[in-house]
Write a protein that holds these residues in place. Structure first.
Motif, short mmCIF file in Angstrom:
data_model
loop_
_atom_site.label_atom_id
_atom_site.label_comp_id
_atom_site.label_asym_id
_atom_site.label_seq_id
_atom_site.Cartn_x
_atom_site.Cartn_y
_atom_site.Cartn_z
N GLU A 33 0.87 -1.18 0.00
CA GLU A 33 0.00 0.00 0.00
C GLU A 33 0.90 1.23 0.00
O GLU A 33 1.19 1.80 1.04
N LEU A 34 1.34 1.63 -1.18
CA LEU A 34 2.28 2.73 -1.33
C LEU A 34 1.56 4.00 -1.78
O LEU A 34 0.76 3.98 -2.71
N GLU A 35 1.83 5.08 -1.07
CA GLU A 35 1.35 6.41 -1.46
C GLU A 35 2.55 7.34 -1.47
O GLU A 35 3.51 7.14 -0.73
N VAL A 36 2.48 8.36 -2.31
CA VAL A 36 3.58 9.31 -2.41
C VAL A 36 3.02 10.71 -2.21
O VAL A 36 2.01 11.07 -2.82
N ASP A 37 3.67 11.47 -1.36
CA ASP A 37 3.27 12.84 -1.07
C ASP A 37 4.32 13.79 -1.63
O ASP A 37 5.52 13.51 -1.57
N PHE A 38 3.86 14.93 -2.15
CA PHE A 38 4.75 15.95 -2.70
C PHE A 38 4.54 17.25 -1.95
O PHE A 38 3.41 17.62 -1.63
N GLU A 39 5.63 17.97 -1.71
CA GLU A 39 5.56 19.32 -1.15
C GLU A 39 6.63 20.15 -1.84
O GLU A 39 7.68 19.63 -2.22
N ALA A 40 6.36 21.44 -1.99
CA ALA A 40 7.35 22.33 -2.60
C ALA A 40 7.17 23.74 -2.05
O ALA A 40 6.06 24.15 -1.71
N ARG A 41 8.27 24.45 -1.96
CA ARG A 41 8.25 25.86 -1.62
C ARG A 41 8.36 26.62 -2.94
O ARG A 41 9.32 26.47 -3.68
N PHE A 84 3.75 27.56 -0.02
CA PHE A 84 4.02 26.13 0.03
C PHE A 84 2.88 25.40 -0.67
O PHE A 84 1.71 25.77 -0.49
N MET A 85 3.23 24.39 -1.46
CA MET A 85 2.22 23.54 -2.10
C MET A 85 2.38 22.12 -1.56
O MET A 85 3.50 21.68 -1.32
N SER A 86 1.26 21.42 -1.42
CA SER A 86 1.28 20.06 -0.91
C SER A 86 0.22 19.24 -1.62
O SER A 86 -0.91 19.71 -1.80
N ARG A 87 0.58 18.03 -1.99
CA ARG A 87 -0.39 17.10 -2.59
C ARG A 87 -0.08 15.72 -2.07
O ARG A 87 1.03 15.22 -2.22
N TRP A 88 -1.06 15.09 -1.46
CA TRP A 88 -0.90 13.77 -0.86
C TRP A 88 -1.49 12.71 -1.77
O TRP A 88 -2.32 13.00 -2.62
N CYS A 89 -1.06 11.48 -1.56
CA CYS A 89 -1.62 10.30 -2.22
C CYS A 89 -1.43 10.33 -3.74
O CYS A 89 -2.33 9.98 -4.50
N MET A 90 -0.26 10.71 -4.17
CA MET A 90 0.07 10.66 -5.59
C MET A 90 0.64 9.27 -5.90
O MET A 90 0.94 8.49 -5.00
N ALA A 91 0.82 8.98 -7.17
CA ALA A 91 1.37 7.68 -7.59
C ALA A 91 2.88 7.76 -7.69
O ALA A 91 3.45 8.82 -7.99
N ASP A 92 3.55 6.66 -7.46
CA ASP A 92 5.00 6.59 -7.56
C ASP A 92 5.46 7.01 -8.96
O ASP A 92 6.53 7.58 -9.12
N GLU A 93 4.66 6.73 -9.97
CA GLU A 93 5.00 7.07 -11.35
C GLU A 93 5.07 8.58 -11.57
O GLU A 93 5.61 9.03 -12.59
N ASP A 94 4.54 9.38 -10.66
CA ASP A 94 4.53 10.84 -10.80
C ASP A 94 5.79 11.51 -10.25
O ASP A 94 5.95 12.72 -10.41
N VAL A 95 6.66 10.76 -9.60
CA VAL A 95 7.82 11.36 -8.92
C VAL A 95 8.73 12.09 -9.90
O VAL A 95 9.11 13.24 -9.65
#
Length: 186
Positions: A33-41, A84-95
């Motif tokens: 059960e893998l989820e990927v979270d992104f954050e950026a300044r 700051f931007m944040s998006r949770w529960c992205m796919a590993d393919e989006d990294v």
């Protein structure tokens, strides 16, 4: 909000190396059960445009004590830079697309999974979801993206009571821990 405890295991100027090490750590984990979270300044309109394209419907909030814009208020992000931007529960393919969009901006990828493996050499059973993360911070020296850098850092997250798991994980991928274990807000 919960917390994990993080410890750096790699600092490099080579993003490909950082991604390789993150991948090796994920290979050790239960990623069923893998989820990927992104954050950026985000500081510029161009960064905002690129990151908005790969983080649709991202949450955002103004950066700075006297700034109050946010996605929750329905404000326009372009009128509230820096933010700051944040998006949770992205796919590993989006990294990869996220990292390209981030460019030189301080950004973070956090892989959230089911748990770490048993570590019998240090007396630990399988680790559960709490404290089971790998984080890659690009262009920043800290997990909160406050300290800009020209290098990238890979962190392992563990439960505080299982601090020795961090060094054990680092050794599994041929590395040593860097610095101390510290609380990492999620």
């Amino acid at each position: 909000m919960s917390n994990s405890y993080a410890q750096a295991v790699l600092r490099t100027t080579d993003i490909a190396e950082a991604l390789r090490v993150a991948g090796q750590l994920l290979d050790l984990a239960d990623t069923g059960e893998l989820e990927v979270d992104f954050e950026a300044r985000v500081s510029t309109p161009r960064e905002l445009e690129r990151l908005s394209a790969v983080m649709p419907n991202a949450d955002w909030w103004s950066h700075g004590a006297d700034r109050h814009g946010s996605s929750k208020k329905g404000d326009s992000p372009s009128q509230h830079l820096p933010l700051f931007m944040s998006r949770w529960c992205m796919a590993d393919e989006d990294v990869e697309a996220f990292l390209v969009a981030a460019g030189d901006a301080p950004a973070m990828v956090r892989w959230d999974f089911s748990g770490w493996p048993e570590a019998p050499e240090v007396g630990l059973g399988c680790g559960g979801t709490r404290g089971a993360y790998v984080t890659l911070c690009v262009n920043a020296r800290d997990l909160c993206l406050q300290e800009p850098a020209t290098d990238h850092t890979v962190y392992v997250h563990v439960k505080q009571v299982e601090a020795q798991r961090a060094a054990w994980l680092a050794a599994r991928v041929g590395l040593d821990v860097i610095g101390e274990l510290h609380m990492a807000p999620l």
